[in-house]
Design a protein around this motif. Structure first.
Motif, mmCIF file in Angstrom:
data_model
loop_
_atom_site.group_PDB
_atom_site.id
_atom_site.type_symbol
_atom_site.label_atom_id
_atom_site.label_comp_id
_atom_site.label_asym_id
_atom_site.label_seq_id
_atom_site.Cartn_x
_atom_site.Cartn_y
_atom_site.Cartn_z
ATOM 1 N N ILE A 109 32.253 45.330 39.369
ATOM 2 C CA ILE A 109 32.550 45.556 37.922
ATOM 3 C C ILE A 109 32.683 47.304 38.088
ATOM 4 O O ILE A 109 31.655 48.020 38.588
ATOM 5 C CB ILE A 109 31.399 45.194 37.197
ATOM 6 N N VAL A 110 33.741 47.911 37.315
ATOM 7 C CA VAL A 110 33.891 49.291 37.435
ATOM 8 C C VAL A 110 32.965 50.021 36.346
ATOM 9 O O VAL A 110 32.412 50.969 36.819
ATOM 10 C CB VAL A 110 35.527 49.764 36.956
ATOM 11 N N ASN A 111 32.952 49.565 35.116
ATOM 12 C CA ASN A 111 32.212 50.188 34.297
ATOM 13 C C ASN A 111 30.680 49.355 33.856
ATOM 14 O O ASN A 111 30.777 48.372 33.669
ATOM 15 C CB ASN A 111 32.893 50.206 32.922
ATOM 16 N N GLU A 132 40.633 44.412 28.904
ATOM 17 C CA GLU A 132 40.758 45.975 29.182
ATOM 18 C C GLU A 132 39.324 46.136 30.383
ATOM 19 O O GLU A 132 39.318 47.333 30.673
ATOM 20 C CB GLU A 132 40.123 46.664 28.082
ATOM 21 N N TRP A 133 38.808 45.001 30.742
ATOM 22 C CA TRP A 133 37.808 45.069 31.648
ATOM 23 C C TRP A 133 38.341 45.640 33.183
ATOM 24 O O TRP A 133 39.524 44.842 33.426
ATOM 25 C CB TRP A 133 36.704 43.980 31.890
ATOM 26 N N GLU A 134 37.594 46.384 33.639
ATOM 27 C CA GLU A 134 38.381 46.899 35.023
ATOM 28 C C GLU A 134 37.225 46.270 36.258
ATOM 29 O O GLU A 134 36.293 46.318 35.921
ATOM 30 C CB GLU A 134 38.670 48.131 35.405
ATOM 31 N N PHE A 135 38.017 46.128 37.309
ATOM 32 C CA PHE A 135 37.415 45.476 38.616
ATOM 33 C C PHE A 135 37.906 46.187 39.843
ATOM 34 O O PHE A 135 38.745 46.748 39.660
ATOM 35 C CB PHE A 135 37.414 44.024 38.508
ATOM 36 N N GLU A 136 37.091 46.191 40.660
ATOM 37 C CA GLU A 136 37.429 46.782 42.097
ATOM 38 C C GLU A 136 37.377 45.608 43.162
ATOM 39 O O GLU A 136 36.551 44.758 42.684
ATOM 40 C CB GLU A 136 36.668 47.951 42.377
ATOM 41 N N PHE A 137 38.370 45.617 44.176
ATOM 42 C CA PHE A 137 38.301 44.268 44.886
ATOM 43 C C PHE A 137 38.184 45.383 46.186
ATOM 44 O O PHE A 137 38.986 46.500 46.433
ATOM 45 C CB PHE A 137 39.590 43.812 45.001
ATOM 46 N N TYR A 138 37.267 44.990 47.250
ATOM 47 C CA TYR A 138 37.168 45.276 48.721
ATOM 48 C C TYR A 138 37.289 44.463 49.546
ATOM 49 O O TYR A 138 36.972 43.333 49.094
ATOM 50 C CB TYR A 138 35.650 46.305 48.556
#
Length: 161
Positions: free
Chosen positions: A68-70, A152-158
């Motif tokens: 979760i970014v925020n 609008e929710w931002e996510f990051e993938f690693y």
């Protein structure tokens, strides 16, 4: 007659060698840079997960992480996925096509972690990413992000290969 001490010393040497090998493997692993995305960004892309096209040809084992970014959205995100999973919510919203969704770990709301999901796949990471985004079969347990997350929710993938 073999002495017990010799057996123990031999086993100890074997385990020490295995530990040394594992440390070598661990030191060789690197986590990728973040691939940041939002649901609206994915919905604008007509070719499914264009952000993840580089994974189409990757065929080995991969460990992957959705973050979760925020942090201020964390509680709402966790509640939203739990509600989507619940039968009551499906009845209230009259969802006809129930999708199997990954379970939120116990204690997730009390945790400080912004990690939404950690998974692994032995082959075809591209297919697994599509499943988590929500393009997979409804009976595949995955995050199903497109079906419950706000645009609008931002996510990051690693990932770790």
């Amino acid at each position: 007659m073999i002495e017990l001490n010799n057996i123990l010393e031999n086993r100890k040497a074997i385990f020490e060698e295995k530990i040394k090998n594992l440390h070598g493997l661990k030191n060789g692993l690197e986590i990728s840079k973040a691939i940041k995305f939002s649901i609206s960004k994915l919905k604008k892309n007509e070719q499914k997960t264009g952000l993840f096209d580089d994974f189409k040809d990757k065929k080995g084992a991969v460990v992957y992480i959705f973050k979760i970014v925020n942090s201020s959205n964390r509680e709402e995100i966790i509640q939203k996925i739990e509600n989507y999973r619940s039968k009551k919510d499906k009845e209230e919203t009259q969802i006809k096509s129930i999708r199997h969704t990954a379970k939120v770990p116990k204690g997730a709301l009390e945790s400080d972690s912004d990690i939404l999901y950690v998974g692994s796949v032995e082959k075809n990471i591209y297919s697994r990413i599509n499943q988590h985004i929500g393009y997979g079969h409804k009976n595949t347990y995955s995050l199903q992000l497109m079906h419950w997350a706000k645009n609008e929710w931002e996510f990051e993938f690693y990932y770790i290969i």
